[in-house]
Design an enzyme around this catalytic site. Sequence first.
Site, PDB file in Angstrom:
ATOM      1  N   ASP A  23       0.825  -1.202   0.000  1.00 55.49           N
ATOM      2  CA  ASP A  23       0.000   0.000   0.000  1.00 55.49           C
ATOM      3  C   ASP A  23       0.866   1.262   0.000  1.00 55.49           C
ATOM      4  OD1 ASP A  23      -2.405   1.482   0.091  1.00 55.49           O
ATOM      5  OD2 ASP A  23      -3.307  -0.036   1.376  1.00 55.49           O
ATOM      6  N   TRP A  65      -2.890   3.710  -5.585  1.00 58.77           N
ATOM      7  CA  TRP A  65      -4.143   4.407  -5.887  1.00 58.77           C
ATOM      8  C   TRP A  65      -4.077   5.262  -7.149  1.00 58.77           C
ATOM      9  CZ3 TRP A  65      -2.329   7.016  -1.025  1.00 58.77           C
ATOM     10  CH2 TRP A  65      -2.264   6.118   0.033  1.00 58.77           C
ATOM     11  N   GLY A  66      -3.093   5.019  -8.013  1.00 58.98           N
ATOM     12  CA  GLY A  66      -2.947   5.838  -9.202  1.00 58.98           C
ATOM     13  C   GLY A  66      -2.295   7.185  -8.934  1.00 58.98           C
ATOM     14  N   ASP A 100      -9.956   3.914  -3.501  1.00 58.83           N
ATOM     15  CA  ASP A 100     -10.749   2.771  -3.045  1.00 58.83           C
ATOM     16  C   ASP A 100     -12.157   2.782  -3.637  1.00 58.83           C
ATOM     17  OD1 ASP A 100      -8.589   2.084  -1.547  1.00 58.83           O
ATOM     18  OD2 ASP A 100      -9.430   2.715   0.373  1.00 58.83           O
TER      19      ASP A 100
END
Length: 335
Positions: free
Chosen positions: A92, A127-128, A149
């Site tokens: 993450d 998350w781009g 998300d």
Amino acid sequence: VGEVYYPSGDSQLAWIRWTTPEQPQTMTMTVRVRGGGGTSKGTLHIKVVDLDENPPPDPNADDRNDGFTRPSVPSNAEVTFASWGVDFLKYDYCYHSNIIPGKYLYRRMGIALENCGRDILFSACSWGADQTHEWIKETGASMWRSTGDIFDSWESIKDLTKQQAKLHPYHSVGCFNDMDMLVVGMYGKGNVGLSGCNDVQYRTHYSIWALFGSPLMIGCDIRNMNEETKKILENKELIAINQDPLCRQPIRLDGIWSGDDVLIYSRQLSNGDLAIGFFNLKDESVVANLNLDEVGLPMSTGKTLQMKEVWTGEDLPSLNGTVRKALEPYGCAVY
């Protein structure tokens, strides 16, 4: 001292920090472990002394125990993951360094996992952010999150779908564009529940993710799936499209008077077939129109498409080089 993890067949070194008491005394420390291994000594007796009265040992003394060797322990997180039998690592972007560029962090983990001695799928989840699509293929990531998300709501599904328009060229074999997990069958329950969706919306959500080539990861509680959820998730035709070995990118087709909320996509498959999807993101019924010239079959070829829908099995004819498909609110059709 509790919850010291000992991997089975390996060893572990635990560093323990405590506040030194003001007065000399003997401390008793018990060690509680978990995991596949154990400890040879569960109780430690530590003598705290006054340095003024007890100078430390002479480092040059000849009575030291030089036969002591530190046990071998995993020195890096990725080696520890391998020793635990991990198959999937989601890396993450939470609390990442503001100094070190994200691409360097993911390169580090990519190299480490490639050399850890185990085949671990590397899921990069940034998350781009920071233009992930421009550098993610350099990192060795097996899949990469291209969005924030997902939430179990139609607006979230619609938003993530529209974000993909500029990202399709960056999808590739071995570095798959991950649009986040599926929310099919959640019905508003769970950490991302929110308003939930109906089965028509879930069917469209699943169809888009499958046609776009996103990894299909179930997000609902599979222990409590109803029959409709199971039917959606087990659609063999859509799974085959998603898993087509060439993994070619989907192509956004213009359609005829489509607008922003009526999407038409095609994708060439390895057997020469075309997968074509019609998606209605509106809350009202629409008719989607496609000129077959867009997929490379103008009327001058004398050829047309034989189209069979993957949800209903119905055939869809073409007329004068044009295909028309009526779609219910939030509905879809995939051929």
